[in-house]
Design a protein around this motif. Sequence first.
Motif, PDB file in Angstrom:
ATOM      1  N   CYS A  71       0.810  -1.211   0.000  1.00 21.45           N
ATOM      2  CA  CYS A  71       0.000   0.000   0.000  1.00 21.45           C
ATOM      3  C   CYS A  71       0.849   1.269   0.000  1.00 21.45           C
ATOM      4  CB  CYS A  71      -0.961   0.010   1.194  1.00 21.45           C
ATOM      5  SG  CYS A  71      -0.141   0.244   2.784  1.00 21.45           S
ATOM      6  N   GLY A  72       2.158   1.136   0.243  1.00 25.17           N
ATOM      7  CA  GLY A  72       3.023   2.298   0.235  1.00 25.17           C
ATOM      8  C   GLY A  72       3.457   2.769   1.608  1.00 25.17           C
ATOM      9  N   TRP A  73       2.926   2.155   2.648  1.00 21.52           N
ATOM     10  CA  TRP A  73       3.291   2.471   4.022  1.00 21.52           C
ATOM     11  C   TRP A  73       3.538   1.165   4.781  1.00 21.52           C
ATOM     12  CZ3 TRP A  73      -0.719   4.929   1.490  1.00 21.52           C
ATOM     13  CH2 TRP A  73      -0.595   6.306   1.311  1.00 21.52           C
ATOM     14  N   PRO A  74       4.309   1.207   5.856  1.00 18.02           N
ATOM     15  CA  PRO A  74       4.462  -0.007   6.663  1.00 18.02           C
ATOM     16  C   PRO A  74       3.097  -0.483   7.159  1.00 18.02           C
ATOM     17  CG  PRO A  74       6.004   1.685   7.379  1.00 18.02           C
ATOM     18  CD  PRO A  74       5.058   2.337   6.411  1.00 18.02           C
ATOM     19  N   SER A  75       2.883  -1.780   7.118  1.00 20.21           N
ATOM     20  CA  SER A  75       1.611  -2.354   7.558  1.00 20.21           C
ATOM     21  C   SER A  75       1.864  -3.418   8.616  1.00 20.21           C
ATOM     22  CB  SER A  75       0.869  -2.988   6.380  1.00 20.21           C
ATOM     23  OG  SER A  75       0.520  -2.000   5.444  1.00 20.21           O
ATOM     24  N   PHE A  76       1.009  -3.413   9.617  1.00 26.61           N
ATOM     25  CA  PHE A  76       1.067  -4.369  10.716  1.00 26.61           C
ATOM     26  C   PHE A  76      -0.335  -4.926  10.891  1.00 26.61           C
ATOM     27  CE2 PHE A  76       4.120  -1.013  11.342  1.00 26.61           C
ATOM     28  CZ  PHE A  76       5.283  -1.661  11.719  1.00 26.61           C
ATOM     29  N   TYR A  77      -0.449  -6.159  11.391  1.00 25.09           N
ATOM     30  CA  TYR A  77      -1.794  -6.694  11.614  1.00 25.09           C
ATOM     31  C   TYR A  77      -2.248  -6.579  13.059  1.00 25.09           C
ATOM     32  CZ  TYR A  77       0.494 -11.189  12.812  1.00 25.09           C
ATOM     33  OH  TYR A  77       1.268 -12.176  13.358  1.00 25.09           O
ATOM     34  N   SER A  78      -1.369  -6.106  13.946  1.00 22.58           N
ATOM     35  CA  SER A  78      -1.752  -5.980  15.345  1.00 22.58           C
ATOM     36  C   SER A  78      -0.730  -5.115  16.085  1.00 22.58           C
ATOM     37  CB  SER A  78      -1.803  -7.369  15.977  1.00 22.58           C
ATOM     38  OG  SER A  78      -2.079  -7.313  17.344  1.00 22.58           O
ATOM     39  N   PRO A  79      -1.186  -4.299  17.041  1.00 21.89           N
ATOM     40  CA  PRO A  79      -0.225  -3.580  17.881  1.00 21.89           C
ATOM     41  C   PRO A  79       0.380  -4.538  18.910  1.00 21.89           C
ATOM     42  CG  PRO A  79      -2.441  -3.069  18.587  1.00 21.89           C
ATOM     43  CD  PRO A  79      -2.563  -3.940  17.367  1.00 21.89           C
ATOM     44  N   LEU A  80       1.429  -4.106  19.556  1.00 19.86           N
ATOM     45  CA  LEU A  80       2.091  -4.901  20.589  1.00 19.86           C
ATOM     46  C   LEU A  80       1.101  -5.282  21.691  1.00 19.86           C
ATOM     47  CD1 LEU A  80       4.918  -5.968  21.257  1.00 19.86           C
ATOM     48  CD2 LEU A  80       5.356  -3.861  22.470  1.00 19.86           C
ATOM     49  N   ALA A  81       0.256  -4.346  22.085  1.00 23.96           N
ATOM     50  CA  ALA A  81      -0.832  -4.574  23.040  1.00 23.96           C
ATOM     51  C   ALA A  81      -1.884  -3.504  22.777  1.00 23.96           C
ATOM     52  CB  ALA A  81      -0.324  -4.483  24.484  1.00 23.96           C
ATOM     53  N   GLU A  82      -3.123  -3.812  23.038  1.00 20.51           N
ATOM     54  CA  GLU A  82      -4.209  -2.880  22.737  1.00 20.51           C
ATOM     55  C   GLU A  82      -4.073  -1.541  23.454  1.00 20.51           C
ATOM     56  OE1 GLU A  82      -6.737  -2.588  20.494  1.00 20.51           O
ATOM     57  OE2 GLU A  82      -5.763  -4.295  19.573  1.00 20.51           O
TER      58      GLU A  82
END
Length: 140
Positions: A71-82
């Motif tokens: 998409c052009g930016w770093p992507s993550f599927y989850s934060p370290l903790a909510e």
Amino acid sequence: MTQETGEYRVRKSDAEWREQLTPQEYHVLREAGTERPHTGEYTDTKTVGVYSCRACGAELFTSDTKFDSHCGWPSFYSPLAEDRVEYIEDTAFGMRRVEVRCGSCGSHLGHVFEGEGYATPTDQRYCINSISLRLRPQEG
């Protein structure tokens, strides 16, 4: 943000943020700007480590949850903790999105999207500005 007080753990005046951050960092982190796609330092990074908020240093994401979304930016599927992030409804530009901010200082990180069909455990894409992050590589 602490549940007890509803305030951020890291609080600084606008002048302090401007002194600490470059003009580009300030624009994205404190004014909810966006860096241009495919220009960020961490867009294609495969380095193992922890991504922290560039403004306050709070640990937000790990490389284990980073994926190629193209998409052009770093992507993550989850934060370290909510509790590391907070979510704000964003209706700017006639769109309905969910803004992601640092839970410690309130700095703008990017947006989170879901239901896009990525083969990730959460079916979410945290689309985060590289300039909002600082990567601490894993030692060893």
